[in-house]
Scaffold this motif. Structure first.
Motif, PDB file in Angstrom:
ATOM      1  N   PHE A  67       6.317  -4.651   7.814  1.00 54.74           N
ATOM      2  CA  PHE A  67       7.511  -3.858   7.291  1.00 54.74           C
ATOM      3  C   PHE A  67       8.867  -4.684   7.812  1.00 54.74           C
ATOM      4  CE2 PHE A  67       9.994  -0.088   8.303  1.00 54.74           C
ATOM      5  CZ  PHE A  67      10.752   0.065   6.906  1.00 54.74           C
ATOM      6  N   ARG A  68      10.025  -4.827   6.496  1.00 53.33           N
ATOM      7  CA  ARG A  68      11.553  -5.535   7.060  1.00 53.33           C
ATOM      8  C   ARG A  68      11.145  -6.580   7.163  1.00 53.33           C
ATOM      9  NH1 ARG A  68      14.705   0.417   6.865  1.00 53.33           N
ATOM     10  NH2 ARG A  68      13.994   0.779   4.520  1.00 53.33           N
ATOM     11  N   GLY A  69      10.379  -7.129   7.593  1.00 53.48           N
ATOM     12  CA  GLY A  69      10.037  -8.617   8.866  1.00 53.48           C
ATOM     13  C   GLY A  69       9.760  -8.827  10.153  1.00 53.48           C
ATOM     14  N   THR A  70       9.209  -7.172   9.648  1.00 52.20           N
ATOM     15  CA  THR A  70       8.460  -6.888  11.139  1.00 52.20           C
ATOM     16  C   THR A  70       6.889  -6.919  10.824  1.00 52.20           C
ATOM     17  OG1 THR A  70      10.592  -5.703  12.603  1.00 52.20           O
ATOM     18  CG2 THR A  70       7.946  -5.545  13.406  1.00 52.20           C
ATOM     19  N   THR A  71       6.372  -7.831  11.515  1.00 57.48           N
ATOM     20  CA  THR A  71       4.617  -8.080  11.544  1.00 57.48           C
ATOM     21  C   THR A  71       4.133  -7.411  12.797  1.00 57.48           C
ATOM     22  OG1 THR A  71       4.886 -10.212  10.236  1.00 57.48           O
ATOM     23  CG2 THR A  71       2.719  -9.411  11.516  1.00 57.48           C
ATOM     24  N   ILE A  72       2.692  -6.402  12.624  1.00 65.88           N
ATOM     25  CA  ILE A  72       2.837  -5.205  13.678  1.00 65.88           C
ATOM     26  C   ILE A  72       1.228  -5.688  13.735  1.00 65.88           C
ATOM     27  CG2 ILE A  72       2.101  -3.561  14.726  1.00 65.88           C
ATOM     28  CD1 ILE A  72       5.062  -3.028  11.852  1.00 65.88           C
ATOM     29  N   LYS A  73       0.159  -6.307  14.753  1.00 67.85           N
ATOM     30  CA  LYS A  73      -1.264  -6.067  14.266  1.00 67.85           C
ATOM     31  C   LYS A  73      -1.975  -4.992  15.459  1.00 67.85           C
ATOM     32  CE  LYS A  73      -4.908  -9.190  15.047  1.00 67.85           C
ATOM     33  NZ  LYS A  73      -5.683 -10.391  15.542  1.00 67.85           N
ATOM     34  N   ALA A  74      -2.703  -4.345  14.862  1.00 65.47           N
ATOM     35  CA  ALA A  74      -3.420  -3.440  16.082  1.00 65.47           C
ATOM     36  C   ALA A  74      -4.172  -3.472  16.400  1.00 65.47           C
ATOM     37  CB  ALA A  74      -3.640  -2.513  14.441  1.00 65.47           C
ATOM     38  N   ILE A  75      -4.580  -3.684  17.836  1.00 64.66           N
ATOM     39  CA  ILE A  75      -5.503  -4.242  18.924  1.00 64.66           C
ATOM     40  C   ILE A  75      -5.946  -3.063  19.613  1.00 64.66           C
ATOM     41  CG2 ILE A  75      -4.547  -6.100  18.799  1.00 64.66           C
ATOM     42  CD1 ILE A  75      -3.299  -5.153  22.003  1.00 64.66           C
ATOM     43  N   ASP A 112       0.752  -1.186  -0.344  1.00 64.17           N
ATOM     44  CA  ASP A 112      -0.082  -0.077  -0.097  1.00 64.17           C
ATOM     45  C   ASP A 112       0.708   0.934  -0.159  1.00 64.17           C
ATOM     46  OD1 ASP A 112      -2.141   2.132   1.131  1.00 64.17           O
ATOM     47  OD2 ASP A 112      -3.367   0.398   1.143  1.00 64.17           O
ATOM     48  N   TYR A 113       1.216   2.379  -0.646  1.00 65.64           N
ATOM     49  CA  TYR A 113       1.406   3.408  -0.977  1.00 65.64           C
ATOM     50  C   TYR A 113       0.893   4.516  -0.255  1.00 65.64           C
ATOM     51  CZ  TYR A 113       3.277   0.289  -4.349  1.00 65.64           C
ATOM     52  OH  TYR A 113       4.312  -1.187  -5.349  1.00 65.64           O
ATOM     53  N   ARG A 114      -0.642   4.501   0.024  1.00 65.95           N
ATOM     54  CA  ARG A 114      -1.071   5.879   0.850  1.00 65.95           C
ATOM     55  C   ARG A 114      -0.106   6.084   1.984  1.00 65.95           C
ATOM     56  NH1 ARG A 114      -6.311   3.752   1.781  1.00 65.95           N
ATOM     57  NH2 ARG A 114      -5.667   1.652   2.035  1.00 65.95           N
ATOM     58  N   LYS A 115       0.382   7.374   2.098  1.00 68.31           N
ATOM     59  CA  LYS A 115       0.896   7.751   2.971  1.00 68.31           C
ATOM     60  C   LYS A 115      -0.301   7.923   4.666  1.00 68.31           C
ATOM     61  CE  LYS A 115       2.548  10.693   0.928  1.00 68.31           C
ATOM     62  NZ  LYS A 115       3.659  11.942  -0.295  1.00 68.31           N
ATOM     63  N   ARG A 116      -1.138   8.135   4.187  1.00 66.11           N
ATOM     64  CA  ARG A 116      -2.431   8.567   5.201  1.00 66.11           C
ATOM     65  C   ARG A 116      -3.611   8.070   5.488  1.00 66.11           C
ATOM     66  NH1 ARG A 116       0.794  12.968   6.724  1.00 66.11           N
ATOM     67  NH2 ARG A 116       1.225  14.322   5.532  1.00 66.11           N
ATOM     68  N   LEU A 117      -2.808   6.561   4.994  1.00 64.95           N
ATOM     69  CA  LEU A 117      -3.668   4.881   5.476  1.00 64.95           C
ATOM     70  C   LEU A 117      -4.050   5.094   6.873  1.00 64.95           C
ATOM     71  CD1 LEU A 117      -3.979   2.512   3.755  1.00 64.95           C
ATOM     72  CD2 LEU A 117      -2.434   1.290   5.859  1.00 64.95           C
ATOM     73  N   LYS A 118      -4.965   5.226   7.186  1.00 64.16           N
ATOM     74  CA  LYS A 118      -5.770   4.880   9.159  1.00 64.16           C
ATOM     75  C   LYS A 118      -5.411   3.725   9.219  1.00 64.16           C
ATOM     76  CE  LYS A 118      -8.406   8.520   8.128  1.00 64.16           C
ATOM     77  NZ  LYS A 118      -9.761   9.691   8.699  1.00 64.16           N
ATOM     78  N   VAL A 119      -4.656   3.241  10.349  1.00 65.41           N
ATOM     79  CA  VAL A 119      -4.377   1.495  10.284  1.00 65.41           C
ATOM     80  C   VAL A 119      -5.263   1.111  11.742  1.00 65.41           C
ATOM     81  CG1 VAL A 119      -2.885  -0.263  11.786  1.00 65.41           C
ATOM     82  CG2 VAL A 119      -1.978   0.835  10.259  1.00 65.41           C
ATOM     83  N   LYS A 120      -5.924   0.291  11.494  1.00 66.72           N
ATOM     84  CA  LYS A 120      -7.445  -0.192  12.480  1.00 66.72           C
ATOM     85  C   LYS A 120      -7.524  -0.941  13.097  1.00 66.72           C
ATOM     86  CE  LYS A 120     -10.146   3.088   9.767  1.00 66.72           C
ATOM     87  NZ  LYS A 120     -11.481   3.669   8.920  1.00 66.72           N
ATOM     88  N   GLN A 121      -8.286  -1.140  14.201  1.00 67.58           N
ATOM     89  CA  GLN A 121      -7.721  -2.606  14.884  1.00 67.58           C
ATOM     90  C   GLN A 121      -8.061  -3.411  14.169  1.00 67.58           C
ATOM     91  OE1 GLN A 121     -11.211  -3.027  18.489  1.00 67.58           O
ATOM     92  NE2 GLN A 121      -9.699  -3.859  19.167  1.00 67.58           N
ATOM     93  N   GLY A 122      -7.649  -4.582  14.107  1.00 70.61           N
ATOM     94  CA  GLY A 122      -7.585  -5.959  13.461  1.00 70.61           C
ATOM     95  C   GLY A 122      -6.635  -5.889  11.881  1.00 70.61           C
ATOM     96  N   ASP A 123      -5.966  -4.599  11.715  1.00 68.48           N
ATOM     97  CA  ASP A 123      -5.062  -4.590   9.915  1.00 68.48           C
ATOM     98  C   ASP A 123      -3.226  -5.246  11.003  1.00 68.48           C
ATOM     99  OD1 ASP A 123      -6.808  -3.561   9.463  1.00 68.48           O
ATOM    100  OD2 ASP A 123      -6.817  -1.463   9.186  1.00 68.48           O
TER     101      ASP A 123
END
Length: 68
Positions: A60-68, A45-56
């Protein structure tokens, strides 16, 4: 997998990368997003202003992040 606790309804992608110290500056965060280095829910995804919400899921560079 790293879990990130949201304080509100969402966090902008650039702020998430900075908050987790995956980039040094907001400018660097914008560059890596524009260069297609970030995946959002399995898709680049190339959107700089992308809104990361719960469950997303953000990858990035081998790191996986889950928004809770």
């Amino acid at each position: 997998m790293t879990e990130f606790k949201l304080e509100g309804d969402y966090i902008p992608m650039i702020q998430l990368l900075k908050a987790l110290n995956l980039v040094q500056t907001g400018g660097e965060a914008q560059i890596v997003v524009e260069d297609g280095e970030v995946k959002y829910n399995g898709q680049v995804d190339y959107r700089k202003r992308l809104k990361v919400k719960q469950g997303d899921i953000v990858e990035f560079r081998g790191t996986t992040i889950k928004a809770i």
